[in-house]
Design an enzyme around this catalytic site. Structure first.
Site, PDB file in Angstrom:
ATOM      1  N   ARG A   1      -7.644   6.079  -5.060  1.00 33.48           N
ATOM      2  CA  ARG A   1      -7.345   7.509  -5.233  1.00 33.48           C
ATOM      3  C   ARG A   1      -7.701   7.965  -6.644  1.00 33.48           C
ATOM      4  NH1 ARG A   1      -1.212   7.725  -3.506  1.00 33.48           N
ATOM      5  NH2 ARG A   1      -1.499   9.983  -3.847  1.00 33.48           N
TER       6      ARG A   1
ATOM      7  N   ILE B   1       0.862  -1.177   0.000  1.00 34.55           N
ATOM      8  CA  ILE B   1       0.000   0.000   0.000  1.00 34.55           C
ATOM      9  C   ILE B   1       0.904   1.233   0.000  1.00 34.55           C
ATOM     10  CG2 ILE B   1      -1.968  -1.117   1.103  1.00 34.55           C
ATOM     11  CD1 ILE B   1      -1.125   0.010   3.767  1.00 34.55           C
ATOM     12  N   ASP B   2       0.348   2.375  -0.341  1.00 34.01           N
ATOM     13  CA  ASP B   2       1.148   3.590  -0.488  1.00 34.01           C
ATOM     14  C   ASP B   2       1.749   4.038   0.838  1.00 34.01           C
ATOM     15  OD1 ASP B   2       0.433   3.670  -3.173  1.00 34.01           O
ATOM     16  OD2 ASP B   2      -1.320   4.921  -2.789  1.00 34.01           O
ATOM     17  N   LYS B   3       2.796   4.837   0.737  1.00 32.86           N
ATOM     18  CA  LYS B   3       3.516   5.348   1.903  1.00 32.86           C
ATOM     19  C   LYS B   3       2.576   6.005   2.918  1.00 32.86           C
ATOM     20  CE  LYS B   3       6.923   8.920   3.086  1.00 32.86           C
ATOM     21  NZ  LYS B   3       7.783  10.003   2.555  1.00 32.86           N
TER      22      LYS B   3
END
Length: 310
Positions: free
Chosen positions: A245, A142-144
Site C-alpha cells: 500500500r 495481513i491487514d484487516k
C-alpha cells in the site's frame, strides 16, 4: 497473585523547563503511548509535586513528577466457532484464506471475531505459544481488509522455522491488487525504506532515514484504460507493515479502495478497504523440508470488479 503498579519518579532539570508534562513523560517513559499518558493523567495517576495536573501543565525546574502505571490486564481470548477456508493443513502448520473485515489477532478493544479466535476453536490446544496468549500460532499477519493466505503454526518447532524463513525473505508471497492509474511499464520494482510517518503516526511512509529495508516487485496483469486502473501482481522480498500500500502510493499508484493511502482519490465503486489479496504463499515445510505452495482464489468482490472493468 495480584500484579503491582509500576511507579516512576522524575525531578525536572533545567533542560525541560517549560515542557508540557505529557510530552516529558512520553520522552522519559518510552513504553507507553501519548494516548495512554493522557488517560493516566485524566485518571490522576500522574502527580506533579504531589498534586494531579492537566496534560498541558507547564513544568518548572525541580518539579517532582510521579507516574503510576497500573499492571496490564491480559484479557481472556476465547475460541469461537467461525468457519475457516483452509488451503492446507497438517500436524505442524495450517494455511487459511482470510476474508475481508477480519483482524488476524486480538488487540486492545478487539478481543473477539479474529482469526485467532477461529483458529483456537479449530486447533484446540495445538498452537505455538511463542507470541503469547494474544497471538497463539501467529507468525505473520495481513491487514484487516486484505484478503488471502495466512500461515499459522501449531507448535514452537514450526513457528521457529517459519519465522526464520520470513527473516531470510525466502517465503514466496505474491499478492494481487488493483491500483489507480495506468502503469506504463510491464514490470518494475520499488526499493525504498519504510518507517512511521512523521506527519501521521498512525500511518507508514517511505522515509529518508530510520526506516527498514523494503522491496516490492510488481508486474502488470491487465490495464483498464477507460476506467484508469491497473491490475497488478506484487511479489514481496520484505514484509513491512502496509508495504504494498505504501510503495504503490509512493510511485503514484495507490490501491483502489485504500482509505488511508489513497486519500483524495475517488471511484464509482463502493469498496470496503483496499483491493489487495494475498494470493500465493510458498514455504519450506518445517519438518519434511518439502516446498509447499498454496493458492488462495480471488474473493468474490475482487473477481466481480475485474469482470465489471472488462
Amino acid at each position: 497473585m495480584d500484579q503491582k503498579s509500576d511507579t516512576f519518579e522524575f525531578v525536572v532539570t533545567d533542560e525541560y523547563e517549560g515542557y508540557r508534562i505529557d510530552k516529558l513523560i512520553s520522552e522519559l517513559v518510552e513504553s507507553v503511548s501519548r494516548t495512554y499518558i493522557k488517560k493516566l493523567i485524566d485518571d490522576k495517576k500522574v502527580l506533579c509535586n504531589g498534586k494531579p495536573v492537566k496534560a498541558s501543565f507547564s513544568l518548572s525546574e525541580n518539579d517532582v513528577i510521579q507516574v503510576e502505571i497500573p499492571p496490564v490486564e491480559v484479557p481472556e481470548i476465547v475460541p469461537q466457532d467461525i468457519p475457516l477456508d483452509i488451503l492446507y493443513e497438517d500436524d505442524d502448520v495450517i494455511v487459511v484464506n482470510k476474508p475481508k473485515d477480519m483482524v488476524v489477532h486480538p488487540a486492545a478493544g478487539h478481543y473477539k471475531d479474529t482469526l485467532v479466535n477461529a483458529i483456537m476453536f479449530h486447533c484446540k490446544d495445538n498452537l505455538s505459544g511463542i507470541n503469547g496468549v494474544m497471538r497463539p500460532g501467529i507468525v505473520h499477519r495481513i491487514d484487516k481488509d486484505t484478503t488471502g493466505s495466512v500461515i499459522i503454526c501449531k507448535n514452537d518447532f514450526a513457528h521457529n522455522s517459519i519465522a526464520d524463513q520470513l527473516k531470510e525473505h525466502s517465503i514466496n508471497r505474491v499478492y494481487h491488487a488493483i491500483c489507480y492509474g495506468i502503469i506504463d511499464e510491464d514490470e518494475g520494482f520499488v526499493d525504498a525504506p519504510i518507517g512511521r510517518s512523521q506527519n501521521d503516526r498512525k500511518k507508514m511512509a517511505v522515509v529518508k532515514s530510520g526506516g527498514k529495508e523494503a522491496y516490492t516487485h510488481y508486474r502488470v496483469l491487465k490495464r483498464f484504460p477507460e476506467d484508469k486502473f491497473t491490475y497488478i501482481e506484487c511479489k514481496l522480498k520484505t514484509g513491512r507493515t502496509h508495504q504494498i500500500r505504501v510503495h504503490m502510493a509512493h510511485i503514484g499508484h495507490p490501491l483502489l479502495g485504500d482509505e488511508v493511502y489513497a486519500q483524495g482519490r475517488s471511484s464509482k465503486f463502493k469498496l470496503q478497504g483496499q483491493c489487495l489479496h494475498a494470493k500465493t504463499l510458498g514455504f519450506v515445510h518445517p519438518r519434511t523440508n518439502e516446498y509447499i505452495e498454496t493458492d488462495a482464489p480471488l474473493p468474490q468482490y475482487f473477481s466481480h470488479l475485474l469482470d465489471v472493468l472488462k
